[in-house]
Design a protein around this motif. Structure first.
Motif, PDB file in Angstrom:
ATOM      1  N   ARG A 117       0.826  -1.222   0.000  1.00 27.19           N
ATOM      2  CA  ARG A 117       0.000   0.000   0.000  1.00 27.19           C
ATOM      3  C   ARG A 117       0.856   1.267   0.000  1.00 27.19           C
ATOM      4  N   TYR A 118       0.505   2.191  -0.884  1.00 27.62           N
ATOM      5  CA  TYR A 118       1.206   3.476  -0.982  1.00 27.62           C
ATOM      6  C   TYR A 118       0.160   4.586  -1.076  1.00 27.62           C
ATOM      7  N   THR A 119       0.647   5.832  -1.013  1.00 24.87           N
ATOM      8  CA  THR A 119      -0.242   6.960  -1.308  1.00 24.87           C
ATOM      9  C   THR A 119       0.311   7.672  -2.542  1.00 24.87           C
ATOM     10  N   LEU A 120      -0.563   8.444  -3.187  1.00 24.79           N
ATOM     11  CA  LEU A 120      -0.113   9.202  -4.359  1.00 24.79           C
ATOM     12  C   LEU A 120       0.954  10.216  -3.943  1.00 24.79           C
ATOM     13  N   GLY A 121       0.842  10.722  -2.731  1.00 26.47           N
ATOM     14  CA  GLY A 121       1.850  11.652  -2.214  1.00 26.47           C
ATOM     15  C   GLY A 121       3.231  11.013  -2.130  1.00 26.47           C
ATOM     16  N   GLU A 122       3.271   9.730  -1.798  1.00 24.62           N
ATOM     17  CA  GLU A 122       4.567   9.035  -1.730  1.00 24.62           C
ATOM     18  C   GLU A 122       5.134   8.805  -3.131  1.00 24.62           C
ATOM     19  N   LEU A 123       4.238   8.562  -4.081  1.00 27.96           N
ATOM     20  CA  LEU A 123       4.688   8.227  -5.439  1.00 27.96           C
ATOM     21  C   LEU A 123       4.955   9.451  -6.308  1.00 27.96           C
ATOM     22  N   LEU A 124       4.309  10.585  -5.958  1.00 30.56           N
ATOM     23  CA  LEU A 124       4.509  11.807  -6.750  1.00 30.56           C
ATOM     24  C   LEU A 124       4.565  13.015  -5.815  1.00 30.56           C
ATOM     25  N   PRO A 125       5.633  13.079  -5.006  1.00 29.68           N
ATOM     26  CA  PRO A 125       5.748  14.205  -4.072  1.00 29.68           C
ATOM     27  C   PRO A 125       6.117  15.497  -4.806  1.00 29.68           C
ATOM     28  N   PHE A 126       5.846  16.623  -4.184  1.00 32.00           N
ATOM     29  CA  PHE A 126       6.264  17.925  -4.710  1.00 32.00           C
ATOM     30  C   PHE A 126       5.829  18.077  -6.165  1.00 32.00           C
ATOM     31  N   SER A 127       4.553  17.782  -6.432  1.00 29.02           N
ATOM     32  CA  SER A 127       4.093  17.744  -7.818  1.00 29.02           C
ATOM     33  C   SER A 127       3.447  19.053  -8.247  1.00 29.02           C
TER      34      SER A 127
END
Ligand code: THU
Length: 135
Positions: A117-127
């Motif tokens: 399990r991940y979050t979108l924030g973890e996969l695309l930070p500072f977007s």
């Protein structure tokens, strides 16, 4: 809808993948805030560039049906009959998801037997997002 059930829906969707060039089949299942599921598969093209990823197929199906609020997506992928331990969404799909989902949106990877399990924030930070255009 549990994470395991969502992954199972992604696995079903993967069976519809059209991937004659890469042989890499991907399935995605996108969960709306009211509990509806939209599935998608990758759809390749002889000219390569028009290929659409499974995640974007699911998202575009949902948005074109009027959905705008999502809580999670499950993604599975692998070559032929094999399944990768993890099939992470590509950069374009991460950005496309970010248009409609925030950093807390959940990204469920792995397999029904080994869920990651991940979050979108973890996969695309500072977007970069719509808030940057209209602060
Ligand atoms: N693919 C997806 O469907 N989703 C991703 O996030 C990564 C890549 C597809 C595109 C192409 O049809 C195949 O996998 C190999 O790149």
């Amino acid at each position: 809808m549990t994470d395991k059930e969502l992954l199972e829906r992604a696995l079903e969707a993967r069976e519809k993948a059209y991937a004659p060039y890469s042989g890499f089949s991907v399935g995605a299942a996108l969960l709306t805030k009211d509990g509806k599921v939209y599935t998608g598969c990758n759809i390749e093209n002889a000219a390569f560039t028009p290929t659409n990823c499974a995640e974007r197929t699911a998202l575009f199906k949902a948005v074109s049906e009027g959905e705008r609020a999502f809580t999670a997506i499950a993604i599975v992928g692998g070559k032929g009959d094999t399944l990768n331990e993890i099939c992470a969404p590509c950069g374009v799909c991460r950005q496309t998801l970010m248009e409609f989902c925030d950093y807390t949106f959940r990204v469920i990877l792995g397999t029904p037997e080994n869920i990651r399990r991940y979050t979108l924030g973890e996969l695309l930070p500072f977007s970069f997002g719509k808030g940057d255009i209209n602060p």
